[in-house]
Design a protein around this motif. Structure first.
Motif, PDB file in Angstrom:
ATOM      1  N   THR A  72      24.395  -9.241  16.289  1.00 48.25           N
ATOM      2  CA  THR A  72      23.377  -9.185  15.240  1.00 48.25           C
ATOM      3  C   THR A  72      22.431  -8.003  15.460  1.00 48.25           C
ATOM      4  N   VAL A  73      22.036  -7.745  16.707  1.00 50.65           N
ATOM      5  CA  VAL A  73      21.200  -6.571  16.981  1.00 50.65           C
ATOM      6  C   VAL A  73      21.986  -5.292  16.722  1.00 50.65           C
ATOM      7  N   ASN A  74      23.270  -5.278  17.068  1.00 52.68           N
ATOM      8  CA  ASN A  74      24.104  -4.115  16.773  1.00 52.68           C
ATOM      9  C   ASN A  74      24.197  -3.858  15.279  1.00 52.68           C
ATOM     10  N   SER A  75      24.139  -4.929  14.490  1.00 51.16           N
ATOM     11  CA  SER A  75      24.121  -4.773  13.044  1.00 51.16           C
ATOM     12  C   SER A  75      22.783  -4.206  12.573  1.00 51.16           C
ATOM     13  N   ALA A  76      21.699  -4.591  13.248  1.00 56.57           N
ATOM     14  CA  ALA A  76      20.373  -4.089  12.886  1.00 56.57           C
ATOM     15  C   ALA A  76      20.221  -2.596  13.198  1.00 56.57           C
ATOM     16  N   THR A  77      20.818  -2.144  14.305  1.00 52.71           N
ATOM     17  CA  THR A  77      20.766  -0.720  14.661  1.00 52.71           C
ATOM     18  C   THR A  77      21.882   0.071  14.000  1.00 52.71           C
ATOM     19  N   LEU A  78      22.852  -0.631  13.423  1.00 51.92           N
ATOM     20  CA  LEU A  78      24.081  -0.081  12.868  1.00 51.92           C
ATOM     21  C   LEU A  78      25.004   0.497  13.938  1.00 51.92           C
ATOM     22  N   VAL A  79      24.760   0.155  15.197  1.00 50.68           N
ATOM     23  CA  VAL A  79      25.713   0.522  16.256  1.00 50.68           C
ATOM     24  C   VAL A  79      27.068  -0.103  15.954  1.00 50.68           C
ATOM     25  N   ASN A  80      27.053  -1.335  15.425  1.00 52.98           N
ATOM     26  CA  ASN A  80      28.335  -1.970  15.103  1.00 52.98           C
ATOM     27  C   ASN A  80      29.147  -1.119  14.130  1.00 52.98           C
ATOM     28  N   VAL A 103      30.789   5.870   5.788  1.00 48.33           N
ATOM     29  CA  VAL A 103      30.075   4.598   5.841  1.00 48.33           C
ATOM     30  C   VAL A 103      29.134   4.520   4.651  1.00 48.33           C
ATOM     31  N   VAL A 104      29.195   3.417   3.899  1.00 51.89           N
ATOM     32  CA  VAL A 104      28.259   3.197   2.794  1.00 51.89           C
ATOM     33  C   VAL A 104      27.605   1.833   2.976  1.00 51.89           C
ATOM     34  N   VAL A 105      26.384   1.709   2.496  1.00 53.84           N
ATOM     35  CA  VAL A 105      25.642   0.454   2.604  1.00 53.84           C
ATOM     36  C   VAL A 105      25.911  -0.390   1.361  1.00 53.84           C
ATOM     37  N   HIS A 106      26.314  -1.632   1.616  1.00 60.69           N
ATOM     38  CA  HIS A 106      26.633  -2.577   0.544  1.00 60.69           C
ATOM     39  C   HIS A 106      25.965  -3.907   0.903  1.00 60.69           C
ATOM     40  N   LEU A 120      24.107   5.962   3.555  1.00 59.09           N
ATOM     41  CA  LEU A 120      23.521   5.596   4.843  1.00 59.09           C
ATOM     42  C   LEU A 120      22.381   6.546   5.194  1.00 59.09           C
ATOM     43  N   ASP A 121      21.261   6.013   5.697  1.00 60.10           N
ATOM     44  CA  ASP A 121      20.133   6.821   6.159  1.00 60.10           C
ATOM     45  C   ASP A 121      20.375   7.188   7.626  1.00 60.10           C
ATOM     46  N   ASP A 122      20.895   8.393   7.849  1.00 55.14           N
ATOM     47  CA  ASP A 122      21.254   8.810   9.210  1.00 55.14           C
ATOM     48  C   ASP A 122      20.041   9.073  10.098  1.00 55.14           C
ATOM     49  N   GLU A 123      18.873   9.340   9.490  1.00 55.69           N
ATOM     50  CA  GLU A 123      17.671   9.582  10.295  1.00 55.69           C
ATOM     51  C   GLU A 123      17.139   8.271  10.874  1.00 55.69           C
ATOM     52  N   ALA A 124      17.081   7.249  10.053  1.00 56.33           N
ATOM     53  CA  ALA A 124      16.594   5.950  10.534  1.00 56.33           C
ATOM     54  C   ALA A 124      17.628   5.277  11.434  1.00 56.33           C
ATOM     55  N   PHE A 125      18.899   5.544  11.160  1.00 52.10           N
ATOM     56  CA  PHE A 125      19.987   4.902  11.910  1.00 52.10           C
ATOM     57  C   PHE A 125      20.954   5.972  12.427  1.00 52.10           C
ATOM     58  N   PRO A 126      20.612   6.613  13.548  1.00 51.99           N
ATOM     59  CA  PRO A 126      21.434   7.713  14.073  1.00 51.99           C
ATOM     60  C   PRO A 126      22.704   7.258  14.789  1.00 51.99           C
ATOM     61  N   SER A 127      22.912   5.956  14.878  1.00 46.64           N
ATOM     62  CA  SER A 127      24.015   5.433  15.690  1.00 46.64           C
ATOM     63  C   SER A 127      25.391   5.828  15.177  1.00 46.64           C
ATOM     64  N   VAL A 128      25.567   5.924  13.865  1.00 46.21           N
ATOM     65  CA  VAL A 128      26.896   6.228  13.324  1.00 46.21           C
ATOM     66  C   VAL A 128      27.310   7.658  13.663  1.00 46.21           C
ATOM     67  N   ASN A 129      26.388   8.611  13.492  1.00 45.87           N
ATOM     68  CA  ASN A 129      26.726   9.994  13.843  1.00 45.87           C
ATOM     69  C   ASN A 129      26.941  10.149  15.345  1.00 45.87           C
ATOM     70  N   LEU A 130      26.169   9.403  16.146  1.00 42.63           N
ATOM     71  CA  LEU A 130      26.379   9.455  17.596  1.00 42.63           C
ATOM     72  C   LEU A 130      27.758   8.900  17.941  1.00 42.63           C
ATOM     73  N   ALA A 131      28.167   7.841  17.260  1.00 42.58           N
ATOM     74  CA  ALA A 131      29.491   7.261  17.506  1.00 42.58           C
ATOM     75  C   ALA A 131      30.591   8.257  17.143  1.00 42.58           C
ATOM     76  N   ARG A 132      30.422   8.961  16.036  1.00 43.62           N
ATOM     77  CA  ARG A 132      31.405   9.990  15.679  1.00 43.62           C
ATOM     78  C   ARG A 132      31.495  11.047  16.780  1.00 43.62           C
ATOM     79  N   HIS A 133      30.345  11.421  17.318  1.00 42.30           N
ATOM     80  CA  HIS A 133      30.300  12.429  18.378  1.00 42.30           C
ATOM     81  C   HIS A 133      31.066  11.955  19.610  1.00 42.30           C
ATOM     82  N   VAL A 134      30.783  10.740  20.087  1.00 46.35           N
ATOM     83  CA  VAL A 134      31.469  10.263  21.299  1.00 46.35           C
ATOM     84  C   VAL A 134      32.940   9.975  21.004  1.00 46.35           C
ATOM     85  N   GLY A 135      33.242   9.599  19.749  1.00 46.55           N
ATOM     86  CA  GLY A 135      34.634   9.381  19.383  1.00 46.55           C
ATOM     87  C   GLY A 135      35.436  10.665  19.444  1.00 46.55           C
ATOM     88  N   ARG A 136      34.826  11.761  19.031  1.00 46.83           N
ATOM     89  CA  ARG A 136      35.500  13.065  19.111  1.00 46.83           C
ATOM     90  C   ARG A 136      35.645  13.522  20.560  1.00 46.83           C
TER      91      ARG A 136
END
Length: 423
Positions: free
Chosen positions: A236-244, A265-268, A327-343
């Motif tokens: 649930t916290v991972n969902s709040a940070t969008l780390v999930n 990623v889109v917010v729905h 997606l608001d990448d400034e408020a939730f930087p986790s998705v772009n960070l995940a792309r970075h570590v995935g690469r």
């Protein structure tokens, strides 16, 4: 920076069916994490479909021995595995209370390798519903033993990346995450060459629409108040940070062999559309159901067959509104960070995941502010430097990287807590 080289075929392909034990009758299933959210819903599905599924073994951490014993008795399993050796006496007592006089008790496996042993036992399908990277060893064991793997434990694929892909045969992994089960089903509508991009949906969590500054003082209770899904505190916290969602982007890349720049990623907010596939002809195929994990679990256990009435369907006679936002990448930087570590691949995703698990624990205990979760994870990833990559990657490399990341995250968390106390 470029994406990692593509594999010859996607790891999960709805057009390929891996059947380790062909034949009629119920599928023998092992459920790992049986007392958790995924496990309990899977058992509900099995009990409603005894002609399709038969559970042979259960595993759990050991915090709910009474429930584990009840599950074992209802399902008449051969084996019960528990990670905590100290709860074995209580488990034996609970089993004895559930089983009648003269009924044989199931075999008990205990210790940190118990779930791994269960994953390698005789069965058709292993459902890995364990939470966290401790699910890696059971994932590898199930694949090596030749079982179909219904994978709800995304962390094992993310931290084990090349180790998992090296073992998995075509069609051997069926994803159980709602998003990846949706992509899996939508991909059945075309060939791999037809796919333009994957669209992973996010509810936005409890903080959708808030700015980074507005997130500075949110509480644990705020973060745990998810608007659409009932899950454990870490998820649930991972969902709040969008780390999930960041983890799911990495998972989608590994499962379907789609480059990161073609995974959106889109917010729905309604969480009705679980994900979508856009094809080269302009068509988009969306998979939609009311929020309920029994549908994805049924796909994982039953594919290529569907399980009737596995989960509720929509009442299309009623009006409803479905919304989609960027997606608001400034408020939730986790998705772009995940792309970075995935690469970066190799041990980098393991560092990202381990640091996040430590930071979430610190947040839940009140030792770290909400924004401090991602601030600390970013710093740990930066300090990790060049990850171990390629064919040289071993399980030991992953575990060593995780150990370092956890220790460093705890150090940084302690420093943050000290500074806030002085302030």
């Amino acid at each position: 920076m470029t994406d990692s080289p593509a594999r010859p075929a996607p790891l999960a392909d709805p057009h390929l069916v891996y059947d380790p034990v062909p034949g009629d009758g119920p599928k023998d299933v092992v459920i790992l994490g049986s007392t958790g959210s995924i496990g309990t819903q899977a058992i509900d599905l099995v009990l409603r479909n005894p002609d399709r599924f038969r559970v042979t073994a259960l595993s759990a951490n050991g915090g709910r021995v009474a429930l584990l014993a009840e599950q074992a008795h209802r399902l008449r399993v051969r084996t019960v595995a528990v990670a905590r050796e100290d709860v074995v006496p209580a488990l034996r007592e609970a089993l004895a209370a559930e089983y009648g006089s003269g009924e044989p008790l199931p075999e008990i496996l205990a210790g940190p390798d118990a779930a791994t042993q269960a994953a390698a036992s005789d069965c058709h399908t292993v459902l890995n519903g364990i939470t966290g990277s401790i699910g890696l060893a059971p994932t590898l064991a199930a694949l090596e033993a030749g079982r179909t793997l219904a994978l709800a434990n995304k962390e094992s694929l993310i931290v084990g990346g090349p180790l998992v892909t090296a073992l998995a045969k075509p069609g051997q992994i069926i994803p159980v995450d709602s998003e990846h089960a949706a992509l899996f089903q939508a991909l059945a509508a075309g060939t791999r060459a037809d796919v333009r991009k994957l669209v992973v949906t996010a509810s936005g969590g409890p903080f959708r629409g808030r700015t980074r500054d507005e997130l500075a003082h949110v509480t644990v209770a705020d973060a745990l108040a998810h608007p659409t899904w009932a899950m454990g505190p870490v998820i649930t916290v991972n969902s709040a940070t969008l780390v999930n969602k960041g983890l799911e982007v990495i998972e989608a890349h590994l499962l379907y062999d789609i480059p990161f720049d073609r995974i959106e990623v889109v917010v729905h907010p309604q969480s009705y559309v679980h994900s979508m596939v856009e094809f080269t002809d302009g068509s988009t195929i969306a998979q939609a159901t009311p929020p309920d994990m029994r549908g994805p679990i049924a796909i994982g256990l039953g594919w290529p067959e569907r399980v009737p009435d596995a989960a509720p369907a929509f009442d299309w006679s009623k009006a409803s509104t479905w919304e989609f936002f960027p997606l608001d990448d400034e408020a939730f930087p986790s998705v772009n960070l995940a792309r970075h570590v995935g690469r970066l691949a190799g041990t980098a995703p393991a560092v990202f995941n381990a640091a996040n698990e430590e930071c979430v624990a610190a947040f839940l205990s009140g030792a770290l502010p909400f924004n401090g979760i991602m601030e600390t994870v970013i710093r740990v990833v930066e300090e990790h430097g060049t990850p171990v990559t390629g064919t040289s990657l071993t399980v030991s490399d992953v575990l060593e990287a995780e150990t370092w990341a956890r220790a460093r995250a705890r150090e940084l968390t302690a420093t943050t807590a000290t500074a806030e106390a002085r302030a």
